[in-house]
Structure formats: structure tokens, C-alpha cells
Motif scaffolding. Structure first.
Motif, PDB file in Angstrom:
ATOM      1  N   PHE A 290       0.802  -1.178  -0.110  1.00 48.61           N
ATOM      2  CA  PHE A 290      -0.076   0.045  -0.026  1.00 48.61           C
ATOM      3  C   PHE A 290       0.874   1.334   0.107  1.00 48.61           C
ATOM      4  O   PHE A 290       0.420   2.600  -0.019  1.00 48.61           O
ATOM      5  N   LEU A 291       2.271   1.048   0.067  1.00 47.28           N
ATOM      6  CA  LEU A 291       3.107   2.188   0.078  1.00 47.28           C
ATOM      7  C   LEU A 291       3.791   2.099  -1.477  1.00 47.28           C
ATOM      8  O   LEU A 291       4.552   1.645  -1.637  1.00 47.28           O
ATOM      9  N   PRO A 292       3.470   3.137  -2.097  1.00 44.79           N
ATOM     10  CA  PRO A 292       4.024   3.220  -3.468  1.00 44.79           C
ATOM     11  C   PRO A 292       5.465   3.426  -3.512  1.00 44.79           C
ATOM     12  O   PRO A 292       5.878   4.437  -2.596  1.00 44.79           O
ATOM     13  N   PHE A 293       6.018   3.060  -4.305  1.00 39.73           N
ATOM     14  CA  PHE A 293       7.605   3.390  -4.411  1.00 39.73           C
ATOM     15  C   PHE A 293       7.869   4.454  -5.341  1.00 39.73           C
ATOM     16  O   PHE A 293       8.337   4.445  -6.374  1.00 39.73           O
ATOM     17  N   GLU A 294       7.655   5.655  -4.598  1.00 43.09           N
ATOM     18  CA  GLU A 294       7.519   6.843  -5.378  1.00 43.09           C
ATOM     19  C   GLU A 294       8.295   7.680  -4.251  1.00 43.09           C
ATOM     20  O   GLU A 294       8.150   7.720  -3.074  1.00 43.09           O
ATOM     21  N   PRO A 295       9.042   8.847  -4.673  1.00 41.82           N
ATOM     22  CA  PRO A 295       9.621   9.988  -4.082  1.00 41.82           C
ATOM     23  C   PRO A 295       8.803  10.254  -2.920  1.00 41.82           C
ATOM     24  O   PRO A 295       7.489  10.906  -3.427  1.00 41.82           O
ATOM     25  N   GLY A 296       9.079  10.867  -1.677  1.00 39.79           N
ATOM     26  CA  GLY A 296       8.028  11.447  -1.109  1.00 39.79           C
ATOM     27  C   GLY A 296       8.777  12.845  -0.753  1.00 39.79           C
ATOM     28  O   GLY A 296       9.359  13.402  -1.716  1.00 39.79           O
ATOM     29  N   SER A 297       8.184  13.613   0.508  1.00 44.61           N
ATOM     30  CA  SER A 297       8.396  15.032   0.344  1.00 44.61           C
ATOM     31  C   SER A 297       8.808  15.180   1.992  1.00 44.61           C
ATOM     32  O   SER A 297       8.779  14.096   2.678  1.00 44.61           O
ATOM     33  N   ARG A 298       8.905  16.494   2.447  1.00 43.74           N
ATOM     34  CA  ARG A 298       9.103  16.545   3.840  1.00 43.74           C
ATOM     35  C   ARG A 298       7.921  16.486   4.729  1.00 43.74           C
ATOM     36  O   ARG A 298       8.012  16.217   5.895  1.00 43.74           O
ATOM     37  N   PHE A 299       6.671  16.079   3.817  1.00 45.34           N
ATOM     38  CA  PHE A 299       5.637  15.805   4.651  1.00 45.34           C
ATOM     39  C   PHE A 299       5.508  14.203   4.725  1.00 45.34           C
ATOM     40  O   PHE A 299       4.174  13.777   5.354  1.00 45.34           O
ATOM     41  N   GLY A 300       6.227  13.598   4.265  1.00 45.22           N
ATOM     42  CA  GLY A 300       6.226  12.145   4.280  1.00 45.22           C
ATOM     43  C   GLY A 300       6.515  11.305   3.227  1.00 45.22           C
ATOM     44  O   GLY A 300       6.886  12.057   2.185  1.00 45.22           O
ATOM     45  N   GLY A 301       6.412  10.130   3.172  1.00 42.69           N
ATOM     46  CA  GLY A 301       6.818   9.152   2.043  1.00 42.69           C
ATOM     47  C   GLY A 301       7.935   8.766   1.986  1.00 42.69           C
ATOM     48  O   GLY A 301       8.610   8.724   3.016  1.00 42.69           O
ATOM     49  N   ILE A 302       8.443   8.032   0.994  1.00 40.28           N
ATOM     50  CA  ILE A 302       9.884   7.501   0.858  1.00 40.28           C
ATOM     51  C   ILE A 302      11.065   8.507   0.436  1.00 40.28           C
ATOM     52  O   ILE A 302      10.510   9.160  -0.525  1.00 40.28           O
TER      53      ILE A 302
END
Length: 995
Positions: A290-302
Motif C-alpha cells: 500500500f506504500l507506492p515506491f515513489e519519492p516522498g517529500s518533507r511531509f512524508g513518503g519514501i
């Protein structure tokens, strides 16, 4: 891997367990079959006595017996309560079985050769099975399969009356699409390896492992009611009476392919499984899906740096390797034996078979897609002309591997008690390279693309069951109790489908080099997996009784339960450049340079990586599905008069289906509940959608709950000796498959067609009428003629939907209103002058689909029908037309010439023809696409050198037919190309040796 090791261990253990084959030459044997003349059924429990030797044997459930005796002449008695005894004088020779078949209830002795326990492998035996069958059916057995040029079940069944094959592997019975047929293996329902089809692709079943294939065309309550065209029943080979061991080798050549240019890539092992370097990297696979393998940002993500580092671990090959295409190759091996503990029935049988083949096929395919233009009125099809939105020429290279195995056991602790365990394991793979060029008229550019794709399909099926005789008091015939538990698992793995696409402005000089498309799907990677698991259990109890005139009758009742689970997931990854166009973007600069792993970590002047790697999750990319089907049946088989037999009853089916389609990253989104919306009426559904309470796609949830009582009435009238008249009326149904209810879409290559499911589908209900005349002329000679009529409510079809702004047309599944099918089947098989054998079967079919009413069509065109109304779920081009996939004429011809009196050398001519049929149903003004009828001619030369060694040479598609699909431009009154290709002429040589 573990499963393969288990199979290998079973093989080694079995071979080592075979005792030294020292046959006691001082002994011979008598063997044969005992049947009942009144109904053609095998007689179980008959006693065979040789008083002078004080020995006896009893027949098994197949009516078979075997009794070892010293050489000599014997008086043999055949006894069974309720029948008059019979006596035979039999000569027993040393080391050889003497054959004696006996018919109770008749004074005529029938002596036919039965070569082993599997009596329904030969053409003659299958005709006898058809003669006594309660249903209208057609069959093909191992004897015919061995003579034919066919290598797998998909090629075998096209020789059967009323059968056509679509896409090289999907069966159409009586003109009805593959979704209207069900496939059973060893009497158990098996799942499909395909995420987008309900039917099992028949190329998974190697011909050398098949005992017979029967196509059941009328419904009886003891069989599944989920079919209309036919029930395809595949039976793998059983254990033999005597020790057998055979091996075969073969090689082949294709005129399009062999020793010519060949494009391929690294991937796939010897038996057709993906290799480790094709797998999705652990850094991606180990993250929650459920966690896409895509760049996140300072607000979250990978973390973007982790994403780019992960991109380095993906497989690096983009450009296919070029070589010369090898020759086709195949191998098969079978070994089996029966171990007898006593002459009273205790025995243990086992058979193992394996086969492996690899074929290389090239074809040059032309495609075109169109949009309709109508300057007069949308309801006047005659005023419609077609403009091409894309054309495409593709060189397609496909390597096909098939690895199949069956391991079957049978144990009879005593006469009348039988247990079996049947196992089948198959791997089929396709490694393909598509090198294409074309025009995109929508965006005015030419394109060039290379697609590498690998698909591996596995099917495992295991059936454990038994058949037991129950003697109650002094009944003349025992009751029988059958049970079977089945576990089946189908998997499909498509790892690392890669695409590269270049573009060049239309009209530019040919010297202008194309450049990278620069966005999806260029540089994309696609991974998909699907799993389909079936657990089922069935029981049946049969009670024999004597009808009022003493004729043998029976009543049978039982139940079954099927639980099916299916899941499908695809994940798509792509790259975005951060440095603009470079020289590396020019045509044929390989992806190994453009998508070099260093590009994801090497930074530019702005401090960002030259390329950004990311997963694409926009549209639904997964579905989970479940089906529960509980069934109960009761049927009676009773001769109303000495020559008139009635077989009928009813089946009750309680079914629940649910499919949930979703985007992986939204699978836990509480705003999209998994239960969807439930509606009591169509008006309520439309009102809730329009008021925004429920979404039009029902949150991607499709649910169907039905309870059906399905009657079956069949009569068989033997009005003359060996001549039957059959009549049947039955009600059956076909439920939507999971994929058909799942609204996701994906195209496997640039410009390819996109298929989207429909969660609002309903099941199809069918009324079937059948009439057939049969004349069994002895041996394998036969004449048959039949009529049938089918009335379908809510037939499901695949229809086209051009979408504005795209060159890839959409296709979806929809319910038409009604359809009718009428047909005639003719079958003739005869041997002439002991030197020639001629077989032919043909069928003529006319179908009519009433898509929607004229009133509904007119209201819809006027914009007065609610766009969410199921009755107008698509805009049909033709509201009355033939059924999709149905050919109005299909013919098979087989002509054998025996070159010697022993019939050990044969030349055979095989011809298969299908008439024009709708390939894709048109919508929104786009006409129906028709596949042009073609005839395929095969030639086979077979030579049996002795009892052990066989040779076969085959030439397939000797005229190299062109396959063509077209659409009709009504305004210009001309046919325009939709698709065309040739498959080339194939030659093969094979040899088999019996040890």
C-alpha cells in the motif's frame, strides 16, 4: 522449486521401487470386460471361475477382470446374481494374455481387443461410451491424438464436432465464446491461469499425457450447470494392467522462424519459470504494497535518495539480443505398473508421465484502429466512414515452453473398494519480443517501440477420491458411493515487462532521427502476478433398482461445494528526466545507456538526479475475488420401455461472487468501503448514483448472489439396433468471471488495446434444446446428425469503446438483452476397403443477438436515457447482429491412407476450417471487427516399425494461410484492415520407443 523437487523425488522413488522385470513365462492369463447388454454399463462384482484350477476373480468397477493361469485349455464360468450364467472355452498361452469379453443379458459374444486398462483411449471404445452416455457428447482419445499432428489439448479439441479455438488456446463450443464453457480435469473443476479469462487455456495440457477429452454438450444434474456451449472434460492417463515404459523425442522447423533472425532476452529457466534476476528487487518487494515506491517529500513518503538507489537494483537489460532461431524440440516419458497382491482384487497401480517442449514462432503482424465519422445521423450506419487513429507493423518473436507432468495412484484393498490420487503439474511460458513501428494520427507522429515480455503460467491439480460398493442384504446389484476432494492452484507471473518508445513528427524527412517519447510508457517496467485457488468436495450415492418390467434403472443424488479465491496485482514503474533532451534520446540508443543506473544517482547542476524513478499508481491495479458455490442434485436413469431411456432430474446451485477492485495505495481508504452498494432495483441504483451516495463503479465492488433450480430432461430411444435418437431440454447458466467484473485496464504495449471489466454484470441464463440421431456402425465407424437451439438471457460480450484523446481503444464487458443460437451438426466416420479411412464433421450455426430494443436505442441516442442506466451501459453500433466469436460454418476433415495391410504405415490429411466470426463487437459508431474464415491443412506420415518403435512426420498449415481481421467502412463500401498475420509452415519429426 519445492514442488519440482517433490515431483523429482516421487519419480526416483517410483523407478527404484519397480522390481526386476522377470515375468514367469510358465504362466499366462485371461482378461476382459463384462458389460450389461440392456444399458451398456460395466458389470461390477461378476465372478469368473475356473473350477479345474480352483481359481476365481471378480470384475472391478470398470467391468474388468484378470486371472492368471498355466498354459492350457479351460472351461470358464461367468456368474452374476440376476443374470444367467455363461460358459466359455478359452486357450491360455504361456506369457500372453487371452482376451475374452462377455455381455450379460445377451447370447451374442462380443470379442474385441482391449490393449490395456484404459478402455476409453481408443476411438471404438469412446464411441461405445458415447452410445451409452446420458448426454449429447463428442470425444477424442489417445489413439487419435497419437496419430494427429497435435502437441497439446488446444490443438486436439479443434478436431471435435462443433469446436473452434480462439487465440490458439481458448475453446469455443457450438459457436459460444470461451466464457460459456467450463474445463474439468479428472472430474474436478480447475482454476484459470489467466487474470482476464474464466476459461483454462488448453495449451497447458500436453497431448502425450491425455487419455481422452470429452465435450459434454447437454446438461445432466450430476454435472456442473455452469456452461452452455459445452463442458470440456480432460482425463489424464491411468495406470496400466502391465508394466509399461515409453520415451519419445522430436524436433521441428518453422518456415517463418527457424534459422532466421531471432530477438530474445535473458530470462526464464529450462522448464519455464522466471529466474531470480527477473524478480522485483527486495527493496521494493519488502515494503508494504500500500506504500507506492515513489519519492516522498518533507511531509512524508519514501526518501527520494532511497528510491533512486532502489532503481539501481532493477534488471538492466532493455535491448533484446539478436541470434538465429533454434529448432523446436520436445521430449516425453511415461512409466507405469500395477502391483497385484492377490487374485481376489487387491492391487496397487501407478503411472508417471512427463513431457517438455520448446517452440519458436515469429510473425509479422499489421494492425490498424479507427474512429467513426458520420456527417448525417449517428443512427444511420450506412453514412459512417472510418478514419485511422493508428496503424502499426510489428515483428513478434515468441518462445513457448511447456513442461507437463502427471503422477497417478490407485489402490484397491479388495474388490469393490477403490481409492485414487491423481496429480497434474504443468508450467507454460511465453518469452516475447515485439519490435514495432507505426503512426499515431491523433497526435501526428510516427512511433517506434520495443517491448520485452515474459509470462509464466503454472497449474497444479490434485484429486483424492474413492468409489465404494455397498452390498445391502440380498440385493442383486450393490449401491455405489463416490467421493472426491480436489485442490487446484493456478498462478501467473509476468515479471519486468519493459517498453521503449521513440517518436518522429509525421512528414519529417526519413533522415530525421526519432527521439524518445519521454513519458509513459517509454522506460516503463510492469510486474503482475495472479493466483487462483480452488478447493472442492463432491459426493454422490447411486441406488440401482429394477423398473416395473425388470429393466435395470438407478437413482442418484449428491452434493458438491466449491470455494474459489483469486487475486491479481500489477505494479508499474517509470522514469522522468530532469535534464531535458540529450543525444542519448536518439533512436536506437539502447535503454542500457538511457536508463543507466548511474543516471538515478548522478546529479546535475541543480543538485537533483538526472532521472527520477517512481511507481505509477493512478488507476486501479489490483483485485481480490471470492466465490462460494454449493450444489445439490437428484437424477434418475430409467428405461420407460425396453428401448426408451429417460435421464433427468434437477440441480440446485447456491452461488455468491464478490470482486473488489482497487488502487493498492487506497486499499485501506475508509472512504471507499469494500462492501460497495446493494440495490433492490435498477431505479434505486440510478437514484443513489445520481445523488452521489454510491459511485457509478460501486467502489469497484461487484457482487452477484443467485439461487437457481436447473432442470434437465433427456430421452434416448434406440429405435433400431445400434441407432439412437436423443432429445434433451435443459436449463443452464453462466456467471461473470472475476476479471469481467473488475474495472481495471492496462495495455501491454504502446498502442495496444485496453480491456476494462464491468462490476454491474449479471449472469446469463440459458434454455437449451437438443436433438440428435446416432448410428454406431461397429468399431470406430459412426454417423451422427444433430439439431440444437439455445435461448440466452443477458449474454455477456466484449465490446469496443473508442476513447477521445487516445490511440488505444477501450474494450469492456456488457450484457446484451437476449440472444438465440440454432445449429446443425453432422458427423461421419467410416473405413473403406480396409485401406482408407474418412472422417468429417461439420456444423452450421445461425445466431442473433438483440443488444437492446430499438426504442431504448432511440431514446439513448436522443440523450433521454440516464447515462448510468444498465440498459444502456454502452452505445452499440448494431442493435441486432451475430454473437461475438461465433462462426456460421465450421468443418473438420480427416483422410487416412493405409500403405500396408497391417496398417502400420499411414498417410493422413487433416483439414480444419472456420467461417467468418465477430472478433470484437463495435460501439459508439465503430463497426464490428470480423475475423475472416480460413482453412488449415496438416499432413501426417506415421510408421510403426514394430511393436516398440514408432515414427511420425507432420507438416502443419502447409498452405501458410493468412489470418485477417477487418472492419467495414459502410460509406465507402470497403473492408479496412484491423489485423493480419501469417504463422508459417511447421514441420516436425518424432520418434517413440516402448521398452
Amino acid at each position: 522449486m519445492k514442488l519440482s523437487k517433490k515431483i523429482l523425488l516421487c519419480i526416483i522413488t517410483f523407478i527404484l521401487s519397480i522390481p526386476t522385470l522377470t515375468y514367469a513365462q510358465s504362466l499366462g492369463s485371461i482378461r476382459g470386460t463384462v458389460i450389461d447388454s440392456e444399458n451398456g454399463e460395466a458389470v461390477f462384482g461378476a465372478t469368473i471361475v475356473v473350477r479345474s484350477e480352483k481359481k476365481f476373480a471378480k470384475t472391478d468397477f470398470d467391468g474388468k477382470y484378470n486371472l492368471e493361469l498355466p498354459p492350457g485349455t479351460y472351461q470358464v464360468e461367468y456368474q452374476m446374481y440376476g443374470y444367467g450364467p455363461q460358459n466359455r472355452t478359452i486357450v491360455v498361452s504361456s506369457g500372453k494374455p487371452s482376451q475374452m469379453n462377455v455381455t450379460f443379458g445377451a447370447q451374442v459374444l462380443q470379442t474385441v481387443e482391449v490393449k490395456d486398462r484404459a478402455i476409453n483411449e481408443s476411438d471404438a471404445a469412446l464411441l461405445q461410451l458415447q452410445k451409452k452416455s446420458a448426454t449429447v457428447s463428442d470425444s477424442i482419445g489417445a489413439e487419435s491424438i497419437k496419430k494427429s499432428p497435435d502437441s497439446s489439448a488446444n490443438e486436439v479439441v479443434k478436431r471435435v464436432t462443433g469446436i473452434t479455438i480462439i487465440g490458439g488456446k481458448y475453446v469455443f463450443v457450438r459457436g459460444l465464446g470461451e466464457r460459456y464453457s467450463s474445463t474439468y480435469l479428472n472430474d474436478s473443476y480447475i482454476p484459470s491461469t489467466e487474470p482476464d479469462k474464466r476459461v483454462v487455456p488448453l495449451d497447458l495440457f500436453p497431448a502425450s499425457l491425455i487419455k481422452n477429452i470429452r465435450i459434454i454438450k447437454t446438461f445432466v444434474p450430476e454435472e456442473s450447470a455452469e456452461f452452455s456451449g459445452g463442458l470440456v472434460k480432460i482425463e489424464t492417463k491411468d495406470y496400466p494392467d502391465d508394466f509399461i515404459m515409453t520415451a519419445g523425442l522430436g524436433m521441428g522447423y518453422n518456415s517463418n522462424t527457424t534459422r532466421n533472425k531471432w530477438l530474445t532476452f535473458k530470462g526464464g529457466d529450462f522448464i519455464g519459470r522466471p529466474t531470480a534476476d527477473q524478480a522485483m528487487p527486495d527493496v521494493v518487494k519488502n515494503l508494504p504494497n500500500f506504500l507506492p515506491f515513489e519519492p516522498g517529500s518533507r511531509f512524508g513518503g519514501i526518501n527520494p535518495n532511497l528510491i533512486n538507489l532502489g532503481a539501481i537494483t532493477f534488471p538492466s537489460q532493455w535491448t533484446p539480443d539478436q541470434t538465429k532461431a533454434p529448432y523446436d524440440k520436445n521430449f516425453n516419458f511415461t512409466i507405469g505398473k500395477t502391483f497385484k497382491a492377490s487374485e481376489t482384487g487387491e492391487r496397487f497401480g501407478v503411472i508417471f508421465g512427463t513431457t517438455h517442449s520448446v517452440d519458436y514462432r515469429f510473425r509479422r503482424q499489421k494492425d490498424a484502429r479507427y474512429v467513426p465519422v458520420n456527417f448525417l445521423a449517428p443512427t444511420v450506419n450506412e453514412a459512417t466512414t472510418l478514419n485511422a487513429i493508428q496503424t502499426q507493423d510489428a515483428d513478434i518473436y515468441v518462445e513457448e515452453r511447456l513442461f507437463g507432468n502427471n503422477l497417478n495412484f490407485a489402490f484397491e484393498p479388495k474388490a469393490g473398494q477403490q481409492f485414487f490420487l491423481k496429480n497434474f503439474y504443468s508450467i507454460s511460458s511465453e518469452k516475447s519480443v515485439r519490435d514495432a513501428s507505426g503512426t499515431n494520427n491523433r497526435d501526428s507522429f510516427d512511433f517506434f517501440s520495443i517491448t520485452n515480455d515474459y509470462i509464466s503460467r503454472t497449474l497444479f491439480n490434485s484429486s483424492l477420491g474413492g468409489k465404494h460398493a455397498i452390498n445391502l442384504g440380498s440385493l442383486s446389484r450393490p449401491h455405489t458411493f463416490d467421493w472426491q476432494f480436489n485442490y487446484a492452484e493456478a498462478k501467473r507471473d509476468e515479471p519486468n515487462l519493459t517498453q521503449q518508445v521513440w517518436r518522429r513528427t509525421q512528414g519529417a524527412s526519413i533522415n530525421t532521427l526519432p527521439t524518445r517519447l519521454g513519458n509513459n510508457p517509454d522506460g516503463s517496467r510492469f510486474y503482475s502476478t495472479s493466483g487462483d485457488t480452488v478447493r472442492s468436495f463432491s459426493v454422490a450415492y447411486e441406488i440401482p433398482f429394477d423398473q416395473w418390467n425388470g429393466l435395470k434403472s438407478s437413482v442418484k443424488f449428491g452434493a458438491s461445494a466449491i470455494d474459489r479465491f483469486k487475486s491479481f496485482t500489477f505494479r508499474e514503474f517509470g522514469s522522468k528526466t530532469n535534464v531535458g533532451g540529450t543525444a542519448a534520446d536518439l533512436y536506437l540508443v539502447p535503454g542500457e545507456i538511457v536508463f543507466n543506473p548511474l543516471e538515478y544517482v548522478r546529479t546535475n547542476s541543480s543538485g537533483t538526479a538526472n532521472k527520477t524513478f517512481s511507481e505509477r499508481q493512478v488507476e486501479p491495479n489490483a483485485y481480490d475475488a471470492y466465490q462460494k458455490l454449493h450444489s445439490y442434485f437428484g437424477q434418475v436413469d430409467i428405461p420407460l420401455f425396453p428401448k426408451v431411456r429417460f435421464i433427468g432430474g434437477a440441480r440446485y446451485e447456491d452461488s455468491f461472487q464478490k470482486v473488489k477492485t482497487f488502487v493498492l495505495k487506497e486499499q485501506f481508504d475508509v472512504r471507499k468501503p469494500g462492501y460497495g452498494c446493494d440495490f433492490d432495483s435498477e431505479y434505486e441504483r440510478i437514484a443513489l448514483i445520481n445523488s452521489k451516495v454510491c459511485p457509478a463503479d460501486n467502489n469497484g465492488v461487484g457482487v452477484i448472489k443467485t439461487r437457481d433450480v436447473l432442470p434437465s430432461v433427456n430421452f434416448v430411444y434406440e429405435f433400431l439396433k445400434d441407432q439412437n435418437l436423443r432429445f434433451g431440454y435443459t436449463q443452464t447458466l453462466t456467471r461473470p468471471d472475476f476479471r469481467e467484473m473488475s474495472p481495471f485496464a492496462f495495455t501491454p504495449y504502446f498502442g495496444g488495446d485496453r480491456v476494462r471489466g464491468n462490476p454491474n454484470l449479471q449472469r446469463t441464463y440459458i434454455h437449451n434444446f437438443d436433438f440428435r440421431y446416432e448410428y454406431f456402425m461397429g468399431g470406430a465407424n459412426y454417423i451422427g446428425a444433430g439439431l440444437f437451439h439455445k435461448d440466452l438471457s443477458n449474454p455477456i460480450e466484449l465490446i469496443g469503446q473508442p476513447v477521445a484523446g487516445q490511440i488505444s481503444p477501450f474494450f469492456t464487458y456488457a450484457n446484451a438483452s437476449r440472444a438465440t443460437i440454432r445449429g446443425i451438426e453432422l458427423d461421419f466416420r467410416r473405413e473403406f476397403f480396409d485401406r482408407f479411412r474418412f472422417e468429417t464433421n461439420v456444423f452450421f450455426i445461425k445466431s442473433l443477438v438483440n443488444v437492446i430494443s430499438w426504442e431504448q436505442f432511440t431514446v439513448g441516442k436522443a440523450g433521454l436515457l440516464d447515462q448510468n442506466d444498465r440498459g444502456f451501459s454502452y452505445d452499440p453500433t448494431n442493435i441486432r447482429r451475430p454473437l461475438q466469436g461465433q462462426s456460421d460454418f465450421v468443418a473438420n476433415l480427416k483422410f487416412d491412407v493405409y500403405l500396408n495391410k497391417l496398417k502400420t504405415t499411414t498417410i493422413g490429411l487433416y483439414y480444419n476450417y472456420f467461417g467468418d466470426r465477430i472478433f470484437i463487437v463495435g460501439a459508439n459508431g465503430t463497426p464490428d471487427a470480423y475475423e475472416r474464415g480460413v482453412g488449415l491443412t496438416d499432413i501426417v506420415f506415421a510408421h510403426k516399425l514394430d511393436e516398440r518403435l514408432d515414427f511420425k512426420f507432420a507438416a502443419k498449415n502447409v498452405t501458410d494461410q493468412r489470418f485477417r481481421i477487418y472492419v467495414k467502412d459502410e460509406l465507402l463500401n470497403e473492408e479496412k484492415l484491423f489485423r493480419s498475420y501469417r504463422e508459417g509452415v511447421s514441420f516436425s519429426m518424432s520418434m517413440s520407443y516402448k521398452f
